[in-house]
Design an enzyme around this catalytic site. Structure first.
Site, PDB file in Angstrom:
ATOM      1  N   GLY A  45       0.791  -1.234   0.000  1.00  0.00           N
ATOM      2  CA  GLY A  45       0.000   0.000   0.000  1.00  0.00           C
ATOM      3  C   GLY A  45       0.822   1.281   0.000  1.00  0.00           C
ATOM      4  N   ASP A 101       0.845   3.348   4.357  1.00  0.00           N
ATOM      5  CA  ASP A 101      -0.204   4.059   3.630  1.00  0.00           C
ATOM      6  C   ASP A 101      -1.242   4.652   4.557  1.00  0.00           C
ATOM      7  OD1 ASP A 101      -1.181   1.558   4.375  1.00  0.00           O
ATOM      8  OD2 ASP A 101      -2.022   1.060   2.413  1.00  0.00           O
ATOM      9  N   ASP A 104      -5.232   2.717  10.416  1.00  0.00           N
ATOM     10  CA  ASP A 104      -6.659   2.464  10.645  1.00  0.00           C
ATOM     11  C   ASP A 104      -6.797   1.963  12.083  1.00  0.00           C
ATOM     12  OD1 ASP A 104      -9.310   1.562  10.575  1.00  0.00           O
ATOM     13  OD2 ASP A 104      -9.228   1.054   8.475  1.00  0.00           O
ATOM     14  N   LYS A 132      -7.042   7.558  10.158  1.00  0.00           N
ATOM     15  CA  LYS A 132      -8.452   7.685  10.541  1.00  0.00           C
ATOM     16  C   LYS A 132      -8.460   7.969  12.038  1.00  0.00           C
ATOM     17  CE  LYS A 132     -10.110   4.510   6.957  1.00  0.00           C
ATOM     18  NZ  LYS A 132     -10.768   3.223   6.658  1.00  0.00           N
ATOM     19  N   VAL A 154     -11.138   3.853   1.628  1.00  0.00           N
ATOM     20  CA  VAL A 154     -10.650   4.656   0.503  1.00  0.00           C
ATOM     21  C   VAL A 154      -9.680   3.855  -0.360  1.00  0.00           C
ATOM     22  CG1 VAL A 154     -10.979   6.899   1.608  1.00  0.00           C
ATOM     23  CG2 VAL A 154      -8.827   5.655   1.969  1.00  0.00           C
ATOM     24  N   ASP A 160      -5.568  -0.139  -2.109  1.00  0.00           N
ATOM     25  CA  ASP A 160      -6.289  -1.024  -3.030  1.00  0.00           C
ATOM     26  C   ASP A 160      -7.623  -1.488  -2.472  1.00  0.00           C
ATOM     27  OD1 ASP A 160      -5.108  -2.769  -0.990  1.00  0.00           O
ATOM     28  OD2 ASP A 160      -5.837  -4.396  -2.263  1.00  0.00           O
ATOM     29  N   ARG A 166      -4.794   0.734  -7.091  1.00  0.00           N
ATOM     30  CA  ARG A 166      -3.573   1.326  -6.510  1.00  0.00           C
ATOM     31  C   ARG A 166      -3.063   2.472  -7.369  1.00  0.00           C
ATOM     32  NH1 ARG A 166      -2.023  -2.018  -2.301  1.00  0.00           N
ATOM     33  NH2 ARG A 166      -2.194  -4.251  -2.663  1.00  0.00           N
TER      34      ARG A 166
HETATM   35  P1  XMP Z   1      -4.712  -1.349  10.368  1.00  0.00           P
HETATM   36  O1  XMP Z   1      -6.144  -1.590  10.745  1.00  0.00           O
HETATM   37  O2  XMP Z   1      -3.779  -2.480  10.707  1.00  0.00           O
HETATM   38  O3  XMP Z   1      -4.814  -1.265   8.797  1.00  0.00           O
HETATM   39  O4  XMP Z   1      -4.205   0.012  10.844  1.00  0.00           O
HETATM   40  C1  XMP Z   1      -3.730  -1.029   8.051  1.00  0.00           C
HETATM   41  C2  XMP Z   1      -3.825  -1.678   6.716  1.00  0.00           C
HETATM   42  O5  XMP Z   1      -5.174  -2.029   6.333  1.00  0.00           O
HETATM   43  C3  XMP Z   1      -5.454  -1.592   5.046  1.00  0.00           C
HETATM   44  N1  XMP Z   1      -6.515  -0.561   5.120  1.00  0.00           N
HETATM   45  C4  XMP Z   1      -7.056   0.030   4.081  1.00  0.00           C
HETATM   46  N2  XMP Z   1      -6.840  -0.135   2.776  1.00  0.00           N
HETATM   47  N3  XMP Z   1      -8.440   1.513   2.283  1.00  0.00           N
HETATM   48  C5  XMP Z   1      -7.529   0.610   1.889  1.00  0.00           C
HETATM   49  O6  XMP Z   1      -7.319   0.465   0.673  1.00  0.00           O
HETATM   50  C6  XMP Z   1      -8.744   1.754   3.576  1.00  0.00           C
HETATM   51  O7  XMP Z   1      -9.588   2.594   3.894  1.00  0.00           O
HETATM   52  C7  XMP Z   1      -8.005   0.954   4.520  1.00  0.00           C
HETATM   53  N4  XMP Z   1      -8.023   0.893   5.867  1.00  0.00           N
HETATM   54  C8  XMP Z   1      -7.085  -0.060   6.190  1.00  0.00           C
HETATM   55  C9  XMP Z   1      -4.148  -0.996   4.533  1.00  0.00           C
HETATM   56  O8  XMP Z   1      -3.434  -1.966   3.815  1.00  0.00           O
HETATM   57  C10 XMP Z   1      -3.372  -0.638   5.752  1.00  0.00           C
HETATM   58  O9  XMP Z   1      -1.957  -0.650   5.625  1.00  0.00           O
END
Ligand code: XMP
Length: 180
Positions: A45, A101, A104, A132, A154, A160, A166
Site C-alpha cells: 500500500g 499508507d 486504521d 483515521k 478509501v 487497493d 492502486r
Molecule cells: P490497520 O487496521 O492495521 O490497517 O491500521 C492497516 C492496513 O489495512 C489496510 N486498510 C485500508 N486499505 N483503504 C484501503 O485500501 C482503507 O480505507 C483501509 N483501511 C485499512 C491498509 O493496507 C493498511 O496498511
C-alpha cells in the site's frame, strides 16, 4: 476507474503539495543525523507514497522493505497481521523511519514497530500518509501524518480494494455497491 469512485476525498494536486510539506517536516527532524536513514516501507500500500516522499528527502537513505499479509477483496483487516516478507536489511543501530499508507486500527503498524524495536535501531519513527482519527489505540505512536480522513474505506495512491485501484491518482471512496 473514475466510474467506480463515488467521491474524491483528496485530489492529486492536494496530495502532491502535502507530500512536499510532509517531506520538509521529516527532513527537518532528521537534519542532525549524518549517517542518514533506513526507510522501512510496508508493502504494497505504501509504494506510491514512498516513491513521492523519498524523492523529496535530501538525505542519504537505505530502504528495507517488509510485507504483511493482506486479505484479498476485503475492506477490513481481520485478526493479527502475518509477515509475508521479512525485513530485508539490517536496522540495528540505524535511524529507522517506517512508511505506511494508512493508520486504521493500528494492528499493522504496532506489529512492524515491535518487530523493528526488537532489532535495536538507534531511533524509530513512523510516517503514514493517511490516518483515521480515533480508531488506533492512543499509545500507538505515529510521528508524521499526511492527512486525517473520515472513517471511510478509501482507494487510490497505492491503496487497493481487491488489489485494484492502486494506480488511481486521487484518494477516492468506492461506490457502495462495489463493496462486499
Ligand atoms: P490497520 O487496521 O492495521 O490497517 O491500521 C492497516 C492496513 O489495512 C489496510 N486498510 C485500508 N486499505 N483503504 C484501503 O485500501 C482503507 O480505507 C483501509 N483501511 C485499512 C491498509 O493496507 C493498511 O496498511
Amino acid at each position: 476507474m473514475d466510474d467506480d469512485v463515488a467521491r474524491i476525498l483528496l485530489h492529486r494536486e492536494q496530495i502532491q503539495a502535502r507530500v512536499r510539506t510532509l517531506a520538509a517536516e521529516i527532513a527537518a527532524g532528521y537534519a542532525h543525523h549524518e549517517r542518514g536513514l533506513t526507510i522501512v516501507p510496508i508493502l504494497a500500500g505504501s509504494i506510491i507514497f514512498l516513491a513521492d516522499l523519498i524523492r523529496e528527502l535530501p538525505m542519504k537513505m537505505k530502504i528495507a522493505v517488509v510485507q504483511l499479509s493482506t486479505y484479498p477483496g476485503r475492506s477490513v483487516t481481520a485478526g493479527e497481521p502475518r509477515i509475508l516478507m521479512e525485513l530485508a536489511g539490517d536496522v540495528r543501530d540505524r535511524h529507522v523511519l517506517i512508511v505506511d499508507d494508512i493508520l486504521d486500527t493500528g494492528r499493522t503498524l504496532r506489529h512492524v514497530q515491535e518487530m523493528i524495536r526488537r532489532r535495536e535501531p538507534a531511533s524509530l519513527q513512523t510516517a503514514v500518509f493517511l490516518r483515521k482519527p480515533g480508531k488506533a489505540p492512543p499509545d500507538l505512536r505515529v510521528d508524521f501524518v499526511g492527512f486525517d480522513i473520515e472513517d471511510l474505506f478509501v482507494v487510490g495512491y497505492g491503496l487497493d480494494f481487491g488489489d485494484l485501484y492502486r494506480n488511481y491518482p486521487h484518494i477516492g471512496v468506492l461506490r457502495a455497491e462495489l463493496m462486499p
